[in-house]
Enzyme design. Structure first.
Site, short mmCIF file in Angstrom:
data_model
loop_
_atom_site.label_atom_id
_atom_site.label_comp_id
_atom_site.label_asym_id
_atom_site.label_seq_id
_atom_site.Cartn_x
_atom_site.Cartn_y
_atom_site.Cartn_z
N GLU A 197 3.60 59.34 10.50
CA GLU A 197 2.15 59.29 10.64
C GLU A 197 1.51 60.20 9.59
O GLU A 197 1.37 61.41 9.81
CB GLU A 197 1.73 59.77 12.03
CG GLU A 197 2.29 58.95 13.16
CD GLU A 197 1.40 59.02 14.38
OE1 GLU A 197 0.90 57.97 14.80
OE2 GLU A 197 1.18 60.12 14.91
N HIS B 5 3.34 65.45 17.81
CA HIS B 5 2.20 64.75 17.20
C HIS B 5 1.42 65.74 16.32
O HIS B 5 1.32 66.92 16.65
CB HIS B 5 1.29 64.17 18.29
CG HIS B 5 0.25 63.24 17.74
ND1 HIS B 5 -0.89 63.70 17.17
CD2 HIS B 5 0.23 61.89 17.63
CE1 HIS B 5 -1.60 62.66 16.74
NE2 HIS B 5 -0.93 61.55 17.01
N GLY C 7 -6.80 58.35 12.67
CA GLY C 7 -8.17 58.32 13.16
C GLY C 7 -9.22 58.26 12.07
O GLY C 7 -10.41 58.47 12.32
N GLU D 176 -1.61 66.28 15.99
CA GLU D 176 -2.70 66.99 16.68
C GLU D 176 -2.14 68.17 17.47
O GLU D 176 -2.77 69.22 17.58
CB GLU D 176 -3.45 66.01 17.61
CG GLU D 176 -4.33 65.07 16.78
CD GLU D 176 -4.56 63.71 17.38
OE1 GLU D 176 -4.31 63.51 18.58
OE2 GLU D 176 -4.99 62.81 16.62
N ASN E 175 -0.93 55.33 21.94
CA ASN E 175 -1.17 56.73 22.29
C ASN E 175 -2.64 56.86 22.68
O ASN E 175 -3.52 56.83 21.82
CB ASN E 175 -0.83 57.61 21.07
CG ASN E 175 -1.17 59.06 21.28
OD1 ASN E 175 -1.50 59.49 22.39
ND2 ASN E 175 -1.09 59.84 20.21
N TRP E 176 -2.89 56.98 23.98
CA TRP E 176 -4.28 57.02 24.46
C TRP E 176 -4.95 58.37 24.17
O TRP E 176 -6.15 58.51 24.31
CB TRP E 176 -4.34 56.75 25.97
CG TRP E 176 -3.96 55.35 26.36
CD1 TRP E 176 -3.47 54.36 25.55
CD2 TRP E 176 -4.06 54.78 27.67
NE1 TRP E 176 -3.25 53.23 26.28
CE2 TRP E 176 -3.60 53.45 27.58
CE3 TRP E 176 -4.47 55.27 28.92
CZ2 TRP E 176 -3.56 52.60 28.70
CZ3 TRP E 176 -4.43 54.43 30.03
CH2 TRP E 176 -3.98 53.11 29.91
N LYS E 177 -4.17 59.38 23.83
CA LYS E 177 -4.69 60.74 23.60
C LYS E 177 -5.50 61.19 24.82
O LYS E 177 -5.17 60.80 25.94
CB LYS E 177 -5.49 60.79 22.30
CG LYS E 177 -4.67 60.22 21.12
CD LYS E 177 -5.28 60.48 19.77
CE LYS E 177 -4.37 59.86 18.71
NZ LYS E 177 -4.81 60.13 17.35
N SER F 298 -4.17 54.72 11.84
CA SER F 298 -5.15 53.64 11.67
C SER F 298 -4.51 52.24 11.66
O SER F 298 -4.91 51.38 10.88
CB SER F 298 -6.00 53.86 10.41
OG SER F 298 -6.76 55.05 10.55
N GLY G 42 -3.19 54.67 17.86
CA GLY G 42 -4.12 55.52 18.60
C GLY G 42 -5.34 54.73 19.03
O GLY G 42 -5.32 54.00 20.02
N GLY G 43 -6.42 54.83 18.25
CA GLY G 43 -7.70 54.23 18.60
C GLY G 43 -7.63 52.78 19.07
O GLY G 43 -8.23 52.42 20.09
P1 PGA Z 1 -4.98 56.23 15.10
O1 PGA Z 1 -3.97 57.31 15.74
O2 PGA Z 1 -4.31 54.87 15.28
O3 PGA Z 1 -6.25 56.35 15.87
O4 PGA Z 1 -5.12 56.57 13.66
C1 PGA Z 1 -2.59 57.23 15.55
C2 PGA Z 1 -1.91 58.39 16.23
O5 PGA Z 1 -2.44 59.50 16.22
O6 PGA Z 1 -0.80 58.24 16.81
#
Ligand code: PGA
Length: 253
Positions: free
Chosen positions: A167, A95, A173, A97, A9-11, A213, A234-235
């Site tokens: 998640e 998600h 993050g 967010e 997930n590049w966000k 993470s 994500g990251g």
């Molecule tokens: P993260 O994000 O790996 O940076 O913790 C995961 C996500 O939000 O899908």
């Protein structure tokens, strides 16, 4: 059972040229990988451009969000049909967010899941608890309720096209991931819950992936758990080497 799913997930990261560089490098690094389904979710603005680059690779494209209407006066929104036409096969729904910053409710998530399936996109539905909820022992109640509401009204026959992403919000993050045992406990409970909702046949092909993470140094232990069928990253999905290492987790490396 389907192949494990590793999704990046590049966000809101990567302009088109950066996305092209990342995909080119990733293609090389994961060449020949067949035992894992590899998915990336770039920002909308890059999807169509990247669809040409992934066409002859194992990488599939995913939207980060969608709106449930097919078309119309909904400024700023994107439909399932638009995502599919741009090259997506998957879409992330609900998600944390989006739930937090854009106030997406369980009811909105349910409408989006239904719209995604109607539009030939496979939804990756995110659920997870806050730290306060975990500390109060409410984790399972929260995620069961999110799953139940997200899948309300769906027939068992479509469940195979759904992925649940567990998640924990406190792990996204933050560098703090759930231990493999903590994640496994939730995945196991969710699988039992889905079994009760839809029965054994419908649920045997449904994947439950972990997110929060995920990094090269914890993916192997996570994937060793019997009920963890992949990861939403994500990251670490923004670095080709890290994401490729996650795709090549221990079982198959
Ligand atoms: P993260 O994000 O790996 O940076 O913790 C995961 C996500 O939000 O899908």
């Amino acid at each position: 059972m389907q192949k494990p799913l590793i999704a990046g997930n590049w966000k809101m990261n990567m302009v088109i040229n950066q996305g092209v560089d990342l995909v080119m490098r990733l293609r090389e690094l994961i060449k020949g990988i067949d035992a894992v389904e590899v998915v990336i979710a770039p920002p909308f603005t890059s999807i169509h451009h990247l669809s040409h680059l992934v066409a002859d690779s194992p990488i599939k494209l995913c939207g980060q969000n969608l709106f449930w209407e097919k078309s119309g006066a909904y400024t700023g929104e994107v439909s399932a049909e638009m995502l599919a036409a741009a090259g997506c096969r998957y879409v992330i729904v609900g998600h944390s967010e989006r739930r937090e910053y854009f106030k997406e409710t369980d009811e909105a998530v349910n409408k989006k899941v239904i719209a995604a399936l109607k539009g030939n996109l496979k939804p990756i539905i995110c659920v997870g608890e806050t730290l306060a909820e975990r500390e109060k022992g409410k984790t399972l109640t929260k995620v069961r309720s999110q799953v139940k509401k997200a899948l309300a009204g769906l027939a068992g026959s479509v469940v195979k096209d759904i992925t649940i992403a567990y998640e924990p919000i406190w792990a996204i993050g933050t560098g703090k991931n759930a231990t493999p045992q903590e994640a496994e406990e939730v995945h196991n409970a969710l699988r039992e819950h889905l079994f009760e909702m839809f029965g054994p046949d419908a649920v045997k092909d449904l994947r439950i992936v972990y997110g929060g993470s995920v990094k090269p140094d914890n993916i192997d232990d996570l994937m060793a758990q019997p009920n963890i069928d992949g990861a939403l990253v994500g990251g670490a999905s923004l670095k080709a080497d890290d994401f490729a290492r996650i795709v090549k987790f221990q079982h198959i490396a």
